[in-house]
Design a protein around this motif. Sequence first.
Motif, PDB file in Angstrom:
ATOM      1  N   UNK A 270     -11.378 -44.644 -20.461  1.00 14.80           N
ATOM      2  CA  UNK A 270     -12.255 -43.592 -20.983  1.00 14.80           C
ATOM      3  C   UNK A 270     -12.597 -42.638 -19.841  1.00 14.80           C
ATOM      4  N   UNK A 271     -12.370 -41.340 -20.012  1.00 11.05           N
ATOM      5  CA  UNK A 271     -12.630 -40.410 -18.910  1.00 11.05           C
ATOM      6  C   UNK A 271     -14.118 -40.303 -18.576  1.00 11.05           C
ATOM      7  N   UNK A 272     -14.414 -39.901 -17.361  1.00 13.89           N
ATOM      8  CA  UNK A 272     -15.806 -39.794 -16.905  1.00 13.89           C
ATOM      9  C   UNK A 272     -16.592 -38.800 -17.755  1.00 13.89           C
ATOM     10  N   UNK A 273     -16.000 -37.617 -17.991  1.00 14.02           N
ATOM     11  CA  UNK A 273     -16.494 -36.649 -18.961  1.00 14.02           C
ATOM     12  C   UNK A 273     -18.005 -36.429 -18.931  1.00 14.02           C
ATOM     13  N   UNK A 274     -18.574 -36.305 -17.732  1.00 15.32           N
ATOM     14  CA  UNK A 274     -19.996 -36.020 -17.583  1.00 15.32           C
ATOM     15  C   UNK A 274     -20.899 -37.053 -18.235  1.00 15.32           C
ATOM     16  N   UNK A 275     -20.355 -38.204 -18.586  1.00 17.98           N
ATOM     17  CA  UNK A 275     -21.256 -39.256 -19.066  1.00 17.98           C
ATOM     18  C   UNK A 275     -21.014 -39.734 -20.471  1.00 17.98           C
ATOM     19  N   UNK A 276     -20.017 -39.228 -21.125  1.00 17.41           N
ATOM     20  CA  UNK A 276     -19.789 -39.790 -22.452  1.00 17.41           C
ATOM     21  C   UNK A 276     -18.861 -38.944 -23.289  1.00 17.41           C
ATOM     22  N   UNK A 277     -18.459 -39.448 -24.433  1.00 19.84           N
ATOM     23  CA  UNK A 277     -18.806 -40.771 -24.942  1.00 19.84           C
ATOM     24  C   UNK A 277     -18.091 -41.888 -24.200  1.00 19.84           C
ATOM     25  N   UNK A 278     -18.825 -42.977 -23.980  1.00 17.68           N
ATOM     26  CA  UNK A 278     -18.283 -44.211 -23.413  1.00 17.68           C
ATOM     27  C   UNK A 278     -18.325 -45.273 -24.512  1.00 17.68           C
ATOM     28  N   UNK A 279     -18.216 -46.538 -24.126  1.00 20.33           N
ATOM     29  CA  UNK A 279     -18.394 -47.583 -25.138  1.00 20.33           C
ATOM     30  C   UNK A 279     -18.958 -48.842 -24.503  1.00 20.33           C
TER      31      UNK A 279
END
Lengths: 464, 486
Positions: A270-279
């Motif tokens: 899952x990319x870092x993407x400024x904090x989300x979405x994660x899981x």
Amino acid sequence: MPFIPHTEQDIRAMLAAIGVASIEELFDEIPRELRGGALAGIPPALNEMEITRLMRGRAERDGTWLSFLGGGAYEHHIPAAVWQIATRGEFYSAYTPYQAEASQGTLQLLYEYQTMMASLTALDVANASLYDGASALAEAVLMAVRAHKSSKRVLMPATVHPVWRRVVRTIVRNQGIELVELPYCTEAGHTLPEALAKLEGAAAAALVVPQPNFFGVLEPVDELTDRAHARGALAVALVNPVALALLKPPGEWGSRGADIAVGEGQPLGVPLASGGPYCGFMACRKELVRQMPGRIVGATVDAEGRRGYTLTLQAREQHIRRSKATSNICTNQGLMVTAATIHMALLGPARLAEVARACHANTLMLASRLAAIRGVTRAFSGAIFHEAVMRLPTPVAPVLQALKAQGILGGLDLKRDYPELGHALLVCATETKNEEDLALYAGHVARIIGRRARPAACALKPQT
Amino acid sequence: MLIFERSRPGRRNSGQMPAAPGAAGAIPERYLRTKPPLLPEASELDVVRHYTGLSHKNYSIDTHFYPLGSCTMKYNPRASNALAMLPQFLARHPAAPDDTGQGFLACLFELQEMLRAMSGMAQVSLAPMAGAQGEFAGVAMIRAYHDSRGDAARREILVPDAAHGTNPASAVMCGYAVREIATDTDGNVDTAALKVAVGPRTAGLMLTNPSTLGVFERHILEIEKAVHAAGGLLYYDGANLNAILGKVKPGDMGFDVIHINLHKTFSTPHGGGGPGAGPVGVNDRLAPFLPLPLVAESKGEYRLLSEADRPLSIGRLGAQLGNAGVLLRAYVYMRMLGAEGMKRVAEFSTLNANYLMAELRKAGFEIAFPLRRASHEFIVTLKRLKEENGVTALDVAKRLLDKGFHAPTTYFPLLVPECLLIEPTETESKQTLDAFVAAMKEILGEARSVPQLLKTAPHATPVRRLDEVRAAREPDLTWKPVNSER
């Protein structure tokens, strides 16, 4: 009209079929005084070309950085296949698999994911995801209190990520749950099992055991787990899934194993993407499965005896049990789990372990390069996984600021959350860094500190 | 076949990752894993083929009409995805300083502002990661507000019996007792029952409007007065906001706090069960309690607010700032709609629902609230069909799958027997709706002539009807190598 396919002719035919003269008439049950508030503040529409130009400009402005940040979100290489498959419309634009026969793709994938997570943690079962690691930890605390029945106290080491501890507090505070903070050894950087002994007398529902902890240091998990069980508390493992390819899994901690394991699934594709979405992920012993929150997929058979998959144990969930559900969670992080599953399948056990070893080796190398700089030391003696706390001779914030001017994000300043550690900096070097990156970073730190240290070169501890 | 069954010992993808320099280095042996995890050993092609194959077993918006009531399964624009996945956005670490993410934060700030304008609320926080987390945040703010006034007697949240299950579950997570309010025969909240229930113990009322029954709550102003007069607060569940977007603002209806499901109204992907995003909006009296972080702007510079800025905040709901990628997708969608486009969302989702309702009625289906306008969704009840032909809502739903349509929501709301909750959304054409009506007509015919065909449906899906009882009674939740003959 963006994304609306109706022709004038369609609209006329539809209004006639309904028996109204205008679309506006369809809103006539809404009290007149409520209708038609102006939408001031919404800018005029952009077409795809215009919004693309705007977004590209903003993305370019943010640029790219050489980052040594960790602290719960980690930069890893994600194979190209992961998101090309995950964003296929059949995965991307489906919803929760309520109609099992029309959702076997997602359901089988989730069953595979549950199998992978249960195996990574060496526990019996896993759910199909929670929002993120921190909220998963909060759910684990609630679950442990439900399962324990008689105590509402949960022991929370100070070595758990400070923000995650705040999240847990936000989510559990209104249910009368008491969070007791456990101190850590300021030399080794891990929780002292003896700290548990000092709390003798009062019962506890659970002990949270992070591995590795927020400092990157490995905790004495066997001893902590056994001590929790000896007190009649559940052991809740808080783990990094990449580290689990290398480290002893929660199900094997101590003599009985941890009861619940949770963590942040972001490092799995899952990319870092400024904090989300994660899981968030959660696994547990099978005796606890009916206390577990979130969706769970089970294998079963169809009318012809063929293997198939369906959402199951739904009597735990809000859409069936309403106010008596194990959690209010409904929508979870399905797409991130899709990516994580493909990521784990591509890496396999050997590659995932190699990624873990590469992260470990890079961080050790970075730490030793930094520790070779005059005045810089490792803050803790305990063994680490892929993060290290470095103690600098000067305040951290200006060093980070100077590194930023070189295009480097140098790590996390621990001053606010752990002032007792002095000028402490948390660094992380995953497999994405090579020797040149490490040398560049250490070189800049040496230069910056050398420059800053000169005026303050006296026998006294520099003031912040 | 499972991915594990494609696995062959020793098969590896050596192209994607760097080889590790050396062994576990400085990690003492007592911390190490001795047995590798059960992950597949498969080639990249194996993996790509396997998961592409699985994707073919899904119905999705991109492949099928998906009228799942209360879920707003509208088309997810590809531009939203492409632009949220620009490499700089994907690579940004959440702990990176604010000044390295001004472009990203500008999008979030403008999204906050647009949601504020659209909802008529004073302030918005983007932190909640799903609708249910937005509900939790909203009720936690209600509690924080009463607690801050020393008003500890308010221990009850009122919830209409038609509400989503998340409403009572969220209230309980905030330490409240739940009191259900009945629905009247027209599908409105029973205001007489409400007035009996509301009082000094009332912390607030959670209301979905238009409701899950597919109708606008006509007595909303009376309800607002009753709850506020008793000292309670009014919570707006934004599940059905699509129906009134740009037409009516929750703030104008008198709500104190709302959550918005971006994955519904603002068309971010549902992803096979998430991620969603559930921003919360509040009026001035709840603003100090908003969850963190918030995005603030001053002289063209953006920064994230923290505990120091908002000491009364209920706190943080996740480790980072929320589901950022979902927020970016919603931002792109909103910018592409503009103010006029937003109004059209409500207009055409309502037009489609009322058209479909009219056509299904003509086709012989019984509408649950026939005297009401549909909002963006409506309910068909198959009570009569069950009595006369023994065919249930479940059977009809499964038969729809055979005809190439995803089924509507079934058996929800719980108070309408044998119900289908149908939400076509604005992105479907008249031609698609007509095809759906034709399929429903055929099914009605089959129900009368060959009911067995429906009771054994589906027939054309990758698997036939699944034994859910067995799944729950003998849970098989992970694959084990001994099962590998299947």
